[in-house]
Design an enzyme around this catalytic site. Sequence first.
Site, PDB file in Angstrom:
ATOM      1  N   ALA A   1       7.269   1.297   1.236  1.00 32.96           N
ATOM      2  CA  ALA A   1       8.097   2.277   1.179  1.00 32.96           C
ATOM      3  C   ALA A   1       9.297   2.212   2.544  1.00 32.96           C
ATOM      4  O   ALA A   1      10.074   2.832   2.246  1.00 32.96           O
ATOM      5  CB  ALA A   1       7.642   3.659   1.127  1.00 32.96           C
TER       6      ALA A   1
ATOM      7  N   ASP B   1      -0.212   8.321   7.105  1.00 35.41           N
ATOM      8  CA  ASP B   1      -0.784   8.156   8.281  1.00 35.41           C
ATOM      9  C   ASP B   1      -0.144   8.524   9.451  1.00 35.41           C
ATOM     10  O   ASP B   1       0.953   8.361   9.718  1.00 35.41           O
ATOM     11  CB  ASP B   1      -0.617   6.451   8.357  1.00 35.41           C
ATOM     12  CG  ASP B   1      -1.547   5.916   7.177  1.00 35.41           C
ATOM     13  OD1 ASP B   1      -2.560   6.764   6.696  1.00 35.41           O
ATOM     14  OD2 ASP B   1      -1.325   4.717   6.541  1.00 35.41           O
TER      15      ASP B   1
HETATM   16  C1  LIG Z   1      -3.895   9.084   4.724  1.00 35.15           C
HETATM   17  S1  LIG Z   1      -3.427   8.294   3.392  1.00 35.15           S
HETATM   18  C2  LIG Z   1      -2.864   9.806   2.163  1.00 35.15           C
HETATM   19  C3  LIG Z   1      -3.087   9.421   0.642  1.00 35.15           C
HETATM   20  C4  LIG Z   1      -2.685  10.343  -0.307  1.00 35.15           C
HETATM   21  N1  LIG Z   1      -1.182  10.826  -0.270  1.00 35.15           N
HETATM   22  C5  LIG Z   1      -3.458  11.919  -0.101  1.00 35.15           C
HETATM   23  O1  LIG Z   1      -2.753  12.672   0.454  1.00 35.15           O
HETATM   24  O2  LIG Z   1      -4.537  11.746  -0.498  1.00 35.15           O
HETATM   25  C6  LIG Z   1      -1.955   7.535   3.747  1.00 35.15           C
HETATM   26  C7  LIG Z   1      -1.432   6.574   2.468  1.00 35.15           C
HETATM   27  O3  LIG Z   1      -0.099   5.992   2.567  1.00 35.15           O
HETATM   28  C8  LIG Z   1      -0.253   4.638   2.404  1.00 35.15           C
HETATM   29  N2  LIG Z   1       0.719   3.901   3.184  1.00 35.15           N
HETATM   30  C9  LIG Z   1       0.988   3.941   4.502  1.00 35.15           C
HETATM   31  N3  LIG Z   1       2.057   3.246   4.834  1.00 35.15           N
HETATM   32  C10 LIG Z   1       2.885   3.076   3.604  1.00 35.15           C
HETATM   33  C11 LIG Z   1       4.013   2.463   3.038  1.00 35.15           C
HETATM   34  N4  LIG Z   1       4.845   2.089   4.161  1.00 35.15           N
HETATM   35  N5  LIG Z   1       4.502   2.204   1.863  1.00 35.15           N
HETATM   36  C12 LIG Z   1       3.597   2.755   1.027  1.00 35.15           C
HETATM   37  N6  LIG Z   1       2.379   3.450   1.187  1.00 35.15           N
HETATM   38  C13 LIG Z   1       2.329   3.503   2.558  1.00 35.15           C
HETATM   39  C14 LIG Z   1      -1.455   4.239   2.727  1.00 35.15           C
HETATM   40  O4  LIG Z   1      -2.078   2.968   2.636  1.00 35.15           O
HETATM   41  C15 LIG Z   1      -2.385   5.190   2.443  1.00 35.15           C
HETATM   42  O5  LIG Z   1      -2.987   5.078   1.217  1.00 35.15           O
END
Ligand SMILES: C[S@@+](CC[C@H](N)C(=O)[O-])C[C@H]1O[C@@H](n2cnc3c(N)ncnc32)[C@H](O)[C@@H]1O
Length: 270
Positions: free
Chosen positions: A150, A172
Amino acid sequence: MSDRQSKRKQYREAKEESRQVLKHARFEESQEVSLPKKRFYRQRAHSNPFSDHKLEYPRNPDAMDWGRYYPGYVDPETGKLDRRVEIADIGCGFGGLLVDLAPQFPEQLILGMEIRVQVTKYVEDRILALRQQHKDTNAYQNISVIRGNAMKFLPNFFHKAQLSKMFFCFPDPHFKQRKHKARIVTATLLSEYAYVLREGGVVYTITDVEDLHQWMVSHLDEHPLFERLSKEWEDQDVCVATMRESTEEGKKVARNNGDKFVACYRRIAV
Ligand SMILES: C[S@@+](CC[C@H](N)C(=O)[O-])C[C@H]1O[C@@H](n2cnc3c(N)ncnc32)[C@H](O)[C@@H]1O
């Protein structure tokens, strides 16, 4: 290869095969499909958003074959989707929010974008199984997931002002100062989010990390195209309630009695 690894390999290969069949099915007649098991899709917790992941992305939003993602909404005459994606869950993880939003917005297409390969495959298999299990009602045809970064290609997927809601749930945190640039909310990225959001559209954020919450709030406050929504607005909004409870991270935080910090912003006119 250990027993566990070969079991995981076999499981993944079998799922890959059924995914290829189901993905193109409009309303599948065949057998019931069981929900995927998360333990077979584990991978490293983080994926570097700056590395070149050899990601596929369209030249522009019209170059996307959206019918592959929402076969239930393909107009049989034109072969194209009869509507556009309106709601995006950025970094959707294991897809809990998508699944809970699906029945709340049955007329709208909702897309999760996730950078990790196996996690994306899990969500894809979860949605395909749910569609199969609810084929009598056509439920869950309105949600889908795409592997994507994203932070890089959002305007390749969405037209200007296409989206009405964007969710950033438990992103994250990238705690270290030198990693802050990898956060999913920055001044530059907010301008891209403002581009794909329509006027009146809403950015939803939630996190259990107070420092990240302050970071997102300060960047959104400073951006000229966003205006914070009130606590009263948050309290009456159905999506705020859903995002507090639905996501896998949110559930983990609740189990550990952690705090959840919410901030929502409206996309305003230039
Ligand atoms: C801590 S997890 C939270 C997942 C979910 N939103 C939840 O609340 O359970 C953050 C997610 O964002 C994804 N992520 C991190 N950077 C991203 C990016 N630039 N584009 C798409 N996804 C991303 C990671 O792989 C991870 O699955």
